[in-house]
Write a protein that holds these residues in place. Structure first.
Motif, PDB file in Angstrom:
ATOM      1  N   VAL A 111       7.087  12.368   4.499  1.00  0.00           N
ATOM      2  CA  VAL A 111       7.488  12.248   3.269  1.00  0.00           C
ATOM      3  C   VAL A 111       8.932  12.821   2.826  1.00  0.00           C
ATOM      4  CG1 VAL A 111       4.833  12.100   2.433  1.00  0.00           C
ATOM      5  CG2 VAL A 111       6.218  14.516   2.321  1.00  0.00           C
ATOM      6  N   ASN A 112       9.527  12.192   1.709  1.00  0.00           N
ATOM      7  CA  ASN A 112      10.590  12.546   1.165  1.00  0.00           C
ATOM      8  C   ASN A 112      10.557  13.886   0.077  1.00  0.00           C
ATOM      9  OD1 ASN A 112       9.874  11.367  -1.063  1.00  0.00           O
ATOM     10  ND2 ASN A 112      11.008   9.382  -0.821  1.00  0.00           N
ATOM     11  N   LEU A 139      -1.977   3.816   6.505  1.00  0.00           N
ATOM     12  CA  LEU A 139      -0.741   4.044   6.601  1.00  0.00           C
ATOM     13  C   LEU A 139      -0.351   4.765   8.128  1.00  0.00           C
ATOM     14  CD1 LEU A 139       0.416   4.999   3.171  1.00  0.00           C
ATOM     15  CD2 LEU A 139       0.855   2.891   4.231  1.00  0.00           C
ATOM     16  N   ASN A 140      -1.268   5.803   8.227  1.00  0.00           N
ATOM     17  CA  ASN A 140      -1.050   6.448   9.768  1.00  0.00           C
ATOM     18  C   ASN A 140      -1.357   5.490  10.920  1.00  0.00           C
ATOM     19  OD1 ASN A 140      -2.531   8.383  11.878  1.00  0.00           O
ATOM     20  ND2 ASN A 140      -0.534   9.434  10.995  1.00  0.00           N
ATOM     21  N   LYS A 141      -2.067   4.657  10.685  1.00  0.00           N
ATOM     22  CA  LYS A 141      -2.725   3.820  11.804  1.00  0.00           C
ATOM     23  C   LYS A 141      -1.560   2.771  12.073  1.00  0.00           C
ATOM     24  CE  LYS A 141      -6.289   5.804  12.860  1.00  0.00           C
ATOM     25  NZ  LYS A 141      -6.371   6.942  14.165  1.00  0.00           N
ATOM     26  N   THR A 142      -0.884   2.499  10.916  1.00  0.00           N
ATOM     27  CA  THR A 142       0.084   1.216  10.993  1.00  0.00           C
ATOM     28  C   THR A 142       1.496   1.328  11.013  1.00  0.00           C
ATOM     29  OG1 THR A 142      -0.602   0.789   8.442  1.00  0.00           O
ATOM     30  CG2 THR A 142      -1.897  -0.342  10.142  1.00  0.00           C
ATOM     31  N   CYS A 143       1.973   2.473  10.577  1.00  0.00           N
ATOM     32  CA  CYS A 143       3.232   2.829  10.378  1.00  0.00           C
ATOM     33  C   CYS A 143       3.934   3.028  11.797  1.00  0.00           C
ATOM     34  CB  CYS A 143       3.592   3.994   9.589  1.00  0.00           C
ATOM     35  SG  CYS A 143       3.050   5.532  10.514  1.00  0.00           S
ATOM     36  N   PHE A 144       5.260   3.252  12.006  1.00  0.00           N
ATOM     37  CA  PHE A 144       5.924   3.394  13.181  1.00  0.00           C
ATOM     38  C   PHE A 144       5.505   4.536  13.818  1.00  0.00           C
ATOM     39  CE2 PHE A 144       9.501   5.601  14.987  1.00  0.00           C
ATOM     40  CZ  PHE A 144       9.967   4.660  16.288  1.00  0.00           C
ATOM     41  N   ASN A 145       4.871   4.343  15.043  1.00  0.00           N
ATOM     42  CA  ASN A 145       4.608   5.880  15.855  1.00  0.00           C
ATOM     43  C   ASN A 145       3.729   6.593  15.085  1.00  0.00           C
ATOM     44  OD1 ASN A 145       5.214   6.156  18.620  1.00  0.00           O
ATOM     45  ND2 ASN A 145       7.348   6.909  18.115  1.00  0.00           N
ATOM     46  N   ILE A 169       0.852  -1.201  -0.127  1.00  0.00           N
ATOM     47  CA  ILE A 169       0.108   0.025  -0.142  1.00  0.00           C
ATOM     48  C   ILE A 169       0.732   1.159  -0.003  1.00  0.00           C
ATOM     49  CG2 ILE A 169      -1.825   1.311   1.351  1.00  0.00           C
ATOM     50  CD1 ILE A 169      -2.758  -1.070   0.021  1.00  0.00           C
ATOM     51  N   ARG A 170       1.876   1.174   0.822  1.00  0.00           N
ATOM     52  CA  ARG A 170       2.770   2.483   0.606  1.00  0.00           C
ATOM     53  C   ARG A 170       3.424   2.605  -0.736  1.00  0.00           C
ATOM     54  NH1 ARG A 170       8.650   2.897   4.033  1.00  0.00           N
ATOM     55  NH2 ARG A 170       9.162   2.207   2.145  1.00  0.00           N
ATOM     56  N   ALA A 171       3.813   1.412  -1.243  1.00  0.00           N
ATOM     57  CA  ALA A 171       4.276   1.668  -2.771  1.00  0.00           C
ATOM     58  C   ALA A 171       3.157   2.387  -3.709  1.00  0.00           C
ATOM     59  CB  ALA A 171       4.988   0.477  -3.075  1.00  0.00           C
ATOM     60  N   VAL A 172       1.877   2.425  -3.487  1.00  0.00           N
ATOM     61  CA  VAL A 172       1.201   2.683  -4.568  1.00  0.00           C
ATOM     62  C   VAL A 172       1.179   4.052  -4.668  1.00  0.00           C
ATOM     63  CG1 VAL A 172      -1.154   3.143  -4.852  1.00  0.00           C
ATOM     64  CG2 VAL A 172      -0.655   1.040  -3.902  1.00  0.00           C
ATOM     65  N   GLU A 173       1.379   4.701  -6.246  1.00  0.00           N
ATOM     66  CA  GLU A 173       1.436   5.729  -6.560  1.00  0.00           C
ATOM     67  C   GLU A 173      -0.030   6.609  -6.354  1.00  0.00           C
ATOM     68  OE1 GLU A 173       4.004   7.622  -7.145  1.00  0.00           O
ATOM     69  OE2 GLU A 173       5.290   6.024  -7.466  1.00  0.00           O
ATOM     70  N   THR A 174      -0.332   7.630  -5.732  1.00  0.00           N
ATOM     71  CA  THR A 174      -1.409   8.205  -5.338  1.00  0.00           C
ATOM     72  C   THR A 174      -2.232   8.533  -6.488  1.00  0.00           C
ATOM     73  OG1 THR A 174      -0.559  10.420  -4.820  1.00  0.00           O
ATOM     74  CG2 THR A 174      -0.632   8.762  -2.914  1.00  0.00           C
ATOM     75  N   PRO A 231       8.512   3.343   8.005  1.00  0.00           N
ATOM     76  CA  PRO A 231       8.411   2.124   7.884  1.00  0.00           C
ATOM     77  C   PRO A 231       7.194   1.556   8.838  1.00  0.00           C
ATOM     78  CG  PRO A 231      10.040   2.824   9.578  1.00  0.00           C
ATOM     79  CD  PRO A 231       9.639   3.929   8.934  1.00  0.00           C
ATOM     80  N   PHE A 232       6.981  -0.006   8.422  1.00  0.00           N
ATOM     81  CA  PHE A 232       5.683  -0.672   9.153  1.00  0.00           C
ATOM     82  C   PHE A 232       6.014  -0.447  10.625  1.00  0.00           C
ATOM     83  CE2 PHE A 232       3.966  -4.903  10.494  1.00  0.00           C
ATOM     84  CZ  PHE A 232       2.765  -4.441  10.375  1.00  0.00           C
TER      85      PHE A 232
END
Length: 273
Positions: free
Chosen positions: A128-129, A117-123, A97-102, A137-138
């Protein structure tokens, strides 16, 4: 009358870097008793907005995915809830899901992706870069609440009376802020120390010159008899910028760094009018 009657107290549906939940008890002391409309042009997770429940509000941000998410919660909350239920809390799925182009997703899917992503990512860190790619990360949490129906539905109720705009804060304020309005400004912080990461929530960083421009905008708003509260780090640079204003320095916790020794900091509150 600045409050809207909502049965259940609204609260943020996202965890956001630099969120203001822990500062609310202090910030409330400086909220004007009466004001016209509420404007928050760096909305982020919206802790102050949800706490105040303003009857008339404009919220905005330069983060397109974030604004799309607010709009979908306002306009399509039940469809969004159903979409959120399809997501899985496992590492392989997360990175897919993170790799999907929006730009390949519709707005409902973009909002669902951001919340997931907000609920399942680190902290719960949004970052974004420079290519505008989410790169956290996860999180490896066992049972994150990916879809909190009550929170989303209550947020949607409040957002019905709210104008939601994608755009630069200066454009938003110069077009909409008038005498008697209350403006809360929570920009990307001026970094202090190696662990500071509050400026990287869009691909466009916030530099020293940007803070100077923001200070000039605060001056303009105050001169136009708007009520203004601004938060930032207590860096020497920011303290000097706002030396002619009433300022309060508050000890806070930083929950973003993986290093517990770096989880302390100070927030500056600037009060205008």
């Amino acid at each position: 009358m600045n409050k809207i009657e909502i049965t259940t107290k609204p609260k943020p549906f996202l965890k956001w870097a630099g969120g203001k939940t822990q500062l609310l008890s202090v910030l409330r002391q400086y909220v004007p008793e009466n004001y016209n409309k509420y404007i928050e042009p760096f909305i982020g997770g919206g802790a102050m907005f949800f706490d105040l429940c303003p009857n008339e509000a404009i919220i905005s941000d330069s983060n397109e995915d974030l604004i799309i998410t607010y709009l979908e919660i306002k306009n399509n909350v039940f469809e969004l809830i159903e979409n959120l239920k399809i997501h899985e809390n496992n590492e392989e799925y997360f990175y897919s899901i993170r790799a999907v182009e929006t730009d390949t997703l519709n707005n409902l899917e973009r909002a669902s992706r951001l919340i997931y992503l907000n609920k399942t990512c680190f902290n719960g860190l949004y970052r974004v870069n420079k290519k505008d790619q989410f790169n956290v990360p996860f999180g490896k949490r066992k049972n994150p609440k990916i879809c909190d129906e009550d929170v989303l539905i209550t947020a949607s109720s409040l957002l019905q009376n709210t104008e939601i705009i994608l755009g630069d804060y200066k454009t938003i304020l110069r077009k909409n802020a008038v005498k008697g309005d209350f403006i809360f400004l929570d920009p990307p912080y001026d970094p202090v120390g190696e662990y500071s990461d509050f400026k990287r929530y869009t691909k466009d960083f916030f530099y020293k010159d940007d803070h100077v421009e923001l200070k000039n905008e605060v001056d303009r708003l105050v001169n136009n008899e708007c009520h203004v509260i601004l938060t930032n780090s207590d860096s020497d640079f920011v303290l000097d910028l706002f030396k002619d204003y009433e300022c309060k320095v508050i000890q806070t916790k930083r929950m973003i760094s993986s290093n517990p020794n770096s989880r302390t900091g100070k927030d500056l509150i600037v009060i205008g009018n």
